[in-house]
Design a protein around this motif. Structure first.
Motif, short mmCIF file in Angstrom:
data_model
loop_
_atom_site.label_atom_id
_atom_site.label_comp_id
_atom_site.label_asym_id
_atom_site.label_seq_id
_atom_site.Cartn_x
_atom_site.Cartn_y
_atom_site.Cartn_z
N ALA A 163 0.85 -1.20 0.00
CA ALA A 163 0.00 0.00 0.00
C ALA A 163 0.88 1.25 0.00
O ALA A 163 1.70 1.44 0.89
CB ALA A 163 -0.92 0.00 1.21
N ASN A 164 0.72 2.12 -0.99
CA ASN A 164 1.68 3.20 -1.20
C ASN A 164 1.28 4.53 -0.58
O ASN A 164 1.85 5.57 -0.91
CB ASN A 164 1.94 3.39 -2.70
N ARG A 165 0.31 4.52 0.33
CA ARG A 165 -0.05 5.74 1.05
C ARG A 165 0.11 5.51 2.55
O ARG A 165 0.16 4.38 3.03
CB ARG A 165 -1.49 6.16 0.71
N PHE A 166 0.19 6.60 3.30
CA PHE A 166 0.50 6.53 4.72
C PHE A 166 -0.67 5.95 5.53
O PHE A 166 -1.84 6.08 5.15
CB PHE A 166 0.82 7.92 5.29
N PHE A 167 -0.33 5.32 6.68
CA PHE A 167 -1.32 5.05 7.73
C PHE A 167 -0.60 5.03 9.06
O PHE A 167 0.59 4.68 9.16
CB PHE A 167 -2.11 3.75 7.47
N LEU A 168 -1.33 5.44 10.09
CA LEU A 168 -0.77 5.55 11.43
C LEU A 168 -0.65 4.16 12.05
O LEU A 168 -1.62 3.40 12.09
CB LEU A 168 -1.67 6.44 12.28
N GLN A 169 0.57 3.82 12.54
CA GLN A 169 0.78 2.52 13.20
C GLN A 169 0.60 2.61 14.69
O GLN A 169 0.03 1.72 15.31
CB GLN A 169 2.19 2.00 12.89
N SER A 170 1.11 3.66 15.30
CA SER A 170 1.01 3.86 16.74
C SER A 170 1.12 5.36 17.00
O SER A 170 1.18 6.16 16.07
CB SER A 170 2.12 3.09 17.47
N TYR A 171 1.18 5.73 18.28
CA TYR A 171 1.22 7.15 18.62
C TYR A 171 2.47 7.84 18.09
O TYR A 171 2.51 9.08 17.98
CB TYR A 171 1.12 7.33 20.14
N ASN A 172 3.52 7.08 17.74
CA ASN A 172 4.75 7.74 17.29
C ASN A 172 5.32 7.13 16.01
O ASN A 172 6.50 7.29 15.73
CB ASN A 172 5.82 7.68 18.40
N SER A 173 4.50 6.44 15.22
CA SER A 173 5.03 5.90 13.97
C SER A 173 3.98 5.89 12.87
O SER A 173 2.80 5.62 13.12
CB SER A 173 5.56 4.48 14.18
N VAL A 174 4.45 6.22 11.67
CA VAL A 174 3.63 6.21 10.46
C VAL A 174 4.30 5.30 9.44
O VAL A 174 5.54 5.28 9.32
CB VAL A 174 3.48 7.64 9.88
N PHE A 175 3.49 4.51 8.73
CA PHE A 175 4.04 3.56 7.77
C PHE A 175 3.47 3.83 6.38
O PHE A 175 2.30 4.18 6.23
CB PHE A 175 3.71 2.12 8.19
N ARG A 176 4.33 3.67 5.37
CA ARG A 176 3.88 3.70 3.98
C ARG A 176 4.54 2.55 3.24
O ARG A 176 5.76 2.34 3.35
CB ARG A 176 4.26 5.02 3.29
#
Length: 889
Positions: free
Chosen positions: A624-637
């Protein structure tokens, strides 16, 4: 150095005991001087008040008996198909005595009943009445007294060092083959015989064609337990409102078997764990085991959190097996488990340039249900059909409060997560023995796996600044929807060609289709009730992922002497497509060779060597090539350009078992090397003006060349000398891997080793004591620093049957934990004790249990991942004193 008084007591007692024993040993052969393995040697003292002793010959025909000095003893040697021998021996001094047995043409029915152990091919049968003394409560107590059988603390069973993978009762699977539910709940007084079947296959005519090392244990019930309800009930009450109730009810008849297991408690006793869950993840025949590796639903939230500060557990399991005719068997089980828990964890995280102190408190309500229906149809002895249906459903709710402190800056975040997961697996399996040379097997399998997860973050601190595109508010409310739906539609066909007894050719072809949908939506609820959706800033995913694997393979297996060798090659055509903002299609061929060699010196000494070139694909979230929030201090793309992982996997395994020498040895060495591998890269928010936010992480996935290499080894040795068993375990794990942090590529190394040394007493009229010492050492090496952790743990376990009907169990571990990098030390002691009483021939039993006897507050541990080192303190339940009353039906 001051020695423990217990050491002197054991030494004195062992010297005294050894001086009162003599040994009778030798070899048992047939008339042609061939050694007879697994012959029974029984020693019957003339004084009937003394216990019967026995031995079983090893593969070279050796036997050994340790006898009381001065006794007059009748030695009986028996072996199926041979005339028994009786020999009178006066135990005045250690003596070597060989025996030769003559073949008999008569049926030795009476001898068969007398034998403690009989062996026919791959099946070993234990007559349990020859090993027990009546003090046993559950099946696990019986199994521990059988030669070569071990029951581990997690409920798994091993025989001669090999793990039992299927548990049967009177030939039928017990709750899908779970060993833990059987050993912990089946009453000891219901067991007549125990059969161990090596190289087990549900389909008899497939045995010898598969390379499965499955071992089954079949619990044969006493005749008087086969036509009515039996089992036990227990209820207990403790301090501070602690309680426990349990029920184990069984009904067996020639055509209908019903089992119920139930447990309600708040003492942290979790009947259903991750290991148990894996054994209930559905299944197919062993010949297809390499073709299916489904995750089986996202139940991770349910399965974690063994150490808690509050716990309420409810568990119920029902298993029904019905033989409707000589051709049709129907079996099913249903499992329900609910867990209301609270845990508290303090963690110190060491990043490359920062240290974070976290305090986590979580309240979770997790519910899991598993239903399974299995229909088995046997039209004749050369054909077999299976239809299996499994449904799993979980509903998990977690409320988490987190305090993060970095450089005296504090963020407090509340997180609510809710997960609803549904998993359905349906397969139809067919096997046909067409002729002596040709056998066919096929399977059609369908899996539906849906996970709906909602997350909600709430904080008054500006914890998300620079991480996600938030709007400034006095209270930050962040919402996320993350849904994944997966479907697998697979078909596999296998042809077994037995050219002759020593040469086989196997052909496999099939197609596996994966359809996966991945959807995320991240947004902020503003003070005025409107929504700030992050989609315009690159957030939000809606991905359709399709992967088709068309494959064909051929394997050649031959046997010569003590060697069995199988080599093969599989060709896979992978075709995958991604549809998100744009359409992307890719196709490639992958050739995967494999090799397996078994060297069987005899039934108790083997070497196995295997090598595979393996491949795997990441799940849709990594594409998936767009961002999503993983936790309070990390974002994954993710990265839509990813391809398959490719890695070498090699292993050598050696096992040796000898009853005569009192020896159990097995060791293994595994090597894995990734040729191509997907790893996460991380970018920290190092320019943030707030130090507390510099731990914020932006992650993505990237394909690397030669990203990791690992070597793992283990040696387990047990040696019995007279009345003492010595145990030695050592293991190591070395791993090095590439990690890209802040655009800098570095090599990290993770080196761990552990060892355990223990001694266990085996005296007849003395408590069973196990005293040992274990240590775990972990070392993490990065380009910036080296961290080292050690945990040293002496321990003692006591099992003591005394007077008439009393049993005392005690276990104690003292853990000395050190973080040598930060010079941190902590010592904590965990002890548990149980005193139970049951009068002979009475249905009532009484038990007093003490849990966490020294009232330890927490446990200490550590862990490493790609970019941080964690030092963790997990708080646990306080001291519990519980009195319970049981009733045996």
């Amino acid at each position: 150095m001051k020695k423990n008084p217990l050491t002197y007591i054991l030494l004195l007692f062992s010297i005294t005991t050894f001086s009162q024993k003599v040994t009778l040993y030798g070899v048992i052969k047939d008339s042609l001087q061939n050694p007879l393995s697994y012959a029974n040697v029984i020693a019957k003292p003339k004084d009937v008040s003394k216990n019967l002793q026995f031995a079983i010959t090893d593969n070279e025909g050796y036997y050994k008996l340790v006898l009381a000095k001065g006794d007059t003893i009748t030695i009986s040697i028996s072996y199926l198909g041979y005339k028994p021998i009786n020999y009178e021996f006066v135990a005045l001094k250690s003596t070597k005595k060989d025996f030769v047995l003559q073949q008999s043409s008569e049926q030795l029915d009476e001898v068969v009943i007398e034998m403690p152990v009989t062996v026919r091919g791959d099946t070993t049968t234990y007559n349990t009445q020859k090993f027990i003394d009546g003090s046993e409560r559950k099946l696990k107590n019986v199994l521990k007294k059988l030669p070569g059988v071990e029951v581990n603390k997690d409920g798994s069973v091993t025989v001669q060092g090999k793990k039992v993978t299927k548990m049967l009762v009177d030939g039928k699977k017990f709750f899908g083959g779970s060993s833990k539910l059987a050993v912990e709940n089946i009453p000891a007084d219901a067991v007549d015989k125990v059969k161990v079947i090596d190289n087990y296959n549900e389909v008899a005519f497939l045995k010898g064609l598969t390379d499965s090392d499955d071992m089954a244990m079949d619990i044969q019930l006493k005749e008087d337990k086969k036509r009515f309800v039996f089992g036990d009930l227990e209820a207990g009450k403790g301090n501070s409102n602690f309680y426990k109730t349990s029920a184990n009810l069984f009904y067996y008849s020639p055509k209908t078997n019903v089992n119920f297991i139930g447990n309600i408690n708040n003492i942290g006793e979790k009947t259903f764990t991750f290991r148990d869950y894996m054994s209930f993840s559905g299944g197919v025949n062993a010949i297809f085991s390499g073709n299916f590796n489904y995750k089986g639903g996202d139940f991770s939230q349910f399965l974690q959190n063994r150490d808690v500060v509050e716990s309420r557990q409810k568990f119920g399991a029902l298993n029904i097996t019905k033989t409707t005719s000589s051709k049709l068997d129907v079996a099913g089980y249903f499992i329900f488990s609910n867990s209301d828990i609270k845990n508290a964890i303090e963690t110190q995280n060491q990043y490359a340039t920062l240290t974070e102190d976290r305090t986590n408190t979580t309240v979770a309500d997790n519910t899991l249900g598993i239903g399974n229906l299995n229909v088995e149809y046997t039209p004749n002895d050369k054909e077999k059909w299976y239809a299996r249906t499994q449904i799993k459903r979980t509903n998990n709710a977690n409320e988490n409060s987190l305090v993060s402190v970095v450089a005296a800056n504090t963020n407090t975040i509340g997180t609510d997560r809710n997960l609803i997961a549904t998993y359905i697996n349906q397969n139809i399996e067919w096997h046909k023995r067409q002729s002596d040379k040709h056998t066919f097997s096929s399977i059609v399998n369908y899996v539906f796996d849906k996970n709906n997860q909602n997350a909600f973050w709430q904080t008054q601190d500006n914890a998300f600044n620079g991480l996600i595109p938030i709007t400034e508010q006095s209270l930050y409310l962040i919402n996320q929807i993350k849904n994944t739906t997966t479907q697998n539609i697979d078909a596999v066909f296998k042809h077994f060609w037995e050219v002759n007894n020593n040469n086989h050719i196997y052909t496999t072809m099939g197609n596996k289709l994966l359809l996966e949908q991945f959807f995320t939506d991240d947004s902020q609820t503003l003070d005025d009730g409107t929504t700030n959706n992050f989609a315009q800033n690159g957030f939000g995913n809606d991905l359709d992922f399709k992967l088709n694997d068309l494959f064909v393979g051929v394997q050649y297996k031959f046997r010569t002497g003590i060697f069995t060798v199988k080599q093969g090659v599989f060709a896979h055509n992978y075709n995958w497509s991604l549809h998100q903002q744009t359409q992307l299609d890719q196709n490639k061929w992958v050739i995967l060779p494999e090799f397996l060699a078994k060297i069987e010196f005899n039934k108790s000494k083997k070497i196995t060597i295997n090598y595979n070139l393996k491949t795997s694909f990441s799940d849709a979230s990594r594409f998936a090539n767009r961002f999503f929030l993983q936790s309070y201090n990390s974002v994954f793309r993710g990265n839509e350009r990813l391809q398959n992982n490719l890695f070498h996997a090699a292993r050598i395994y050696y096992s040796r078992f000898s009853l005569y020498r009192g020896l159990l040895l097995f060791s293994s060495l595994s090597y894995n090397k990734q040729v191509k591998g997907v790893r996460n890269t991380v970018q920290f928010d190092t320019n943030n003006t707030n130090p507390a936010l510099r731990v914020n992480q932006f992650l993505t996935a990237q394909l690397f060349d030669n990203p990791s290499e690992s070597l793992r080894g283990n040696i387990h040795l047990e040696k019995t000398i007279k009345e003492l068993k010595y145990k030695f375990d050592v293991g190591f794990f070395n791993n090095q891997y590439l990690q890209q942090i802040d655009n800098v590529l570095q090599t990290n190394k993770n080196k761990n080793y552990d060892y355990e040394i223990a001694i266990e007493t085996l005296f007849d009229d003395f408590p069973t004591l196990e005293i040992g010492f274990k240590q775990n050492v972990g070392r993490f090496i990065s380009s910036n620093n080296t961290s080292k952790f050690t945990t040293t743990s002496p321990f003692i376990n006591v099992d003591y049957d005394f007077l008439e009907g009393f049993i005392f169990n005690f276990d104690y571990t003292k853990s000395n934990y050190q973080n040598k990098t930060l010079n941190q030390k902590n010592v904590y002691e965990i002890a548990n004790a149980t005193l139970s009483y049951r009068q002979e021939n009475s249905a009532w039993s009484f038990k007093l249990k003490a849990q966490n006897l020294f009232n330890a507050q927490f446990k200490q541990s550590n862990s490493f991942n790609d970019f941080l080192i964690s030092d963790r303190r997990t708080f646990i339940l306080p001291r519990i004193l519980l009195f319970s009353i049981g009733y045996n039906l």
